[in-house]
Motif scaffolding. Structure first.
Motif, short mmCIF file in Angstrom:
data_model
loop_
_atom_site.label_atom_id
_atom_site.label_comp_id
_atom_site.label_asym_id
_atom_site.label_seq_id
_atom_site.Cartn_x
_atom_site.Cartn_y
_atom_site.Cartn_z
N ILE A 64 0.95 -1.10 0.09
CA ILE A 64 0.11 0.20 0.15
C ILE A 64 1.02 1.24 0.08
CG2 ILE A 64 -1.80 -1.05 1.12
CD1 ILE A 64 -1.08 0.60 3.56
N ILE A 65 0.54 2.32 -0.65
CA ILE A 65 1.18 3.47 -0.63
C ILE A 65 0.41 4.56 -0.09
CG2 ILE A 65 2.52 4.82 -2.34
CD1 ILE A 65 3.75 2.43 -2.30
N GLY A 66 1.27 5.45 0.50
CA GLY A 66 0.47 6.46 1.46
C GLY A 66 1.31 7.79 0.87
N VAL B 169 -2.15 12.21 4.40
CA VAL B 169 -2.87 12.93 3.07
C VAL B 169 -3.75 11.83 2.51
CG1 VAL B 169 -2.76 14.04 0.97
CG2 VAL B 169 -1.45 14.58 2.79
N ALA B 170 -3.18 10.72 2.17
CA ALA B 170 -4.12 9.66 1.32
C ALA B 170 -3.21 8.54 1.13
CB ALA B 170 -4.26 10.30 -0.21
N VAL B 171 -4.27 7.16 1.19
CA VAL B 171 -3.34 6.08 0.98
C VAL B 171 -4.18 5.32 -0.15
CG1 VAL B 171 -5.00 5.18 2.77
CG2 VAL B 171 -2.59 3.94 2.15
N THR C 71 -9.45 3.54 -1.71
CA THR C 71 -8.66 4.81 -1.34
C THR C 71 -8.81 5.40 -0.17
OG1 THR C 71 -9.89 6.18 -2.60
CG2 THR C 71 -7.62 5.42 -3.71
N TYR C 72 -8.28 6.21 0.56
CA TYR C 72 -8.62 6.79 1.86
C TYR C 72 -7.87 8.22 1.70
CZ TYR C 72 -9.80 7.79 6.72
OH TYR C 72 -10.39 8.23 7.72
N TYR C 73 -8.76 9.22 2.35
CA TYR C 73 -8.15 10.60 2.21
C TYR C 73 -8.45 11.23 3.57
CZ TYR C 73 -8.22 9.80 -2.77
OH TYR C 73 -8.22 9.46 -4.02
N ALA C 74 -7.61 12.19 4.01
CA ALA C 74 -7.66 13.17 4.95
C ALA C 74 -8.83 14.05 4.54
CB ALA C 74 -6.51 13.92 5.27
N THR C 75 -9.72 14.22 5.86
CA THR C 75 -10.75 15.22 5.66
C THR C 75 -10.32 16.52 4.84
OG1 THR C 75 -11.76 14.36 7.55
CG2 THR C 75 -12.59 16.34 6.89
N SER D 176 -10.06 15.82 1.17
CA SER D 176 -11.14 14.94 0.43
C SER D 176 -11.99 15.61 -0.51
CB SER D 176 -12.03 14.36 1.62
OG SER D 176 -12.78 13.36 1.02
N GLY D 177 -12.16 15.16 -1.82
CA GLY D 177 -12.86 15.99 -2.88
C GLY D 177 -12.04 16.81 -3.81
N ARG D 178 -10.74 16.90 -3.17
CA ARG D 178 -9.67 17.83 -3.87
C ARG D 178 -8.55 16.98 -4.28
NH1 ARG D 178 -7.11 21.79 -1.55
NH2 ARG D 178 -7.10 20.86 0.51
N PHE D 179 -8.23 15.90 -4.00
CA PHE D 179 -6.99 15.27 -4.13
C PHE D 179 -7.57 13.93 -4.60
CE2 PHE D 179 -3.67 17.34 -1.26
CZ PHE D 179 -3.91 18.61 -1.83
N THR D 180 -6.72 13.42 -5.33
CA THR D 180 -6.95 12.04 -5.80
C THR D 180 -5.76 11.08 -6.05
OG1 THR D 180 -8.69 12.69 -7.29
CG2 THR D 180 -8.07 10.52 -7.81
#
Length: 123
Positions: free
Chosen positions: A33-35, A48-50, A58-62, A65-69
């Motif tokens: 897994i890459i974070g 930030v994200a993983v 995938t999972y994002y910091a609040t 979320s919605g801006r980064f992919t």
């Protein structure tokens, strides 16, 4: 030598976009897994994200979320972080890291780290 290498950072205006890349040297990313993490001056490194090994989870910091992919390209053995609608508070050094865990979001759960790439969001 096992190494992660980030690239793609730079200076961008608020509302702009950047795409960061994370590539490996000495091993392949496809079983990890890459974070993505970031660290601003005077602050602790934060998640930030993983992305999962399969790429389907995938999972994002609040805050992003919605801006980064986050995504991964197995053919290129590279993980990307597409950052859109950037804000000044996104300014930081961005790091990628790998983990053999199934799920991880904490700094201590990741093993190898890259050297980081600077992202500056400023008018």
């Amino acid at each position: 030598q096992v190494q992660l290498v980030e690239s793609g950072g730079g200076l961008v205006q608020p509302g702009g976009s950047l795409r960061l890349s994370c590539a490996a040297s000495g091993f392949t990313l496809d079983t990890y897994i890459i974070g993505w993490f970031r660290q601003a001056p005077g602050k602790e490194r934060e998640f930030v994200a993983v992305i999962s090994v399969s790429g389907r989870t995938t999972y994002y910091a609040t805050s992003v979320s919605g801006r980064f992919t986050i995504s991964r390209d197995y053919a290129k053995d590279t993980v990307y972080l597409q950052m859109d609608m950037l804000k000044p508070e996104d300014t930081a050094v961005y790091y990628c890291a790998d983990s053999l865990l199934g799920v991880a979001t904490r700094v201590g759960e990741f093993d190898y780290w890259g050297q980081g790439t600077q992202v500056t969001v400023s008018p």
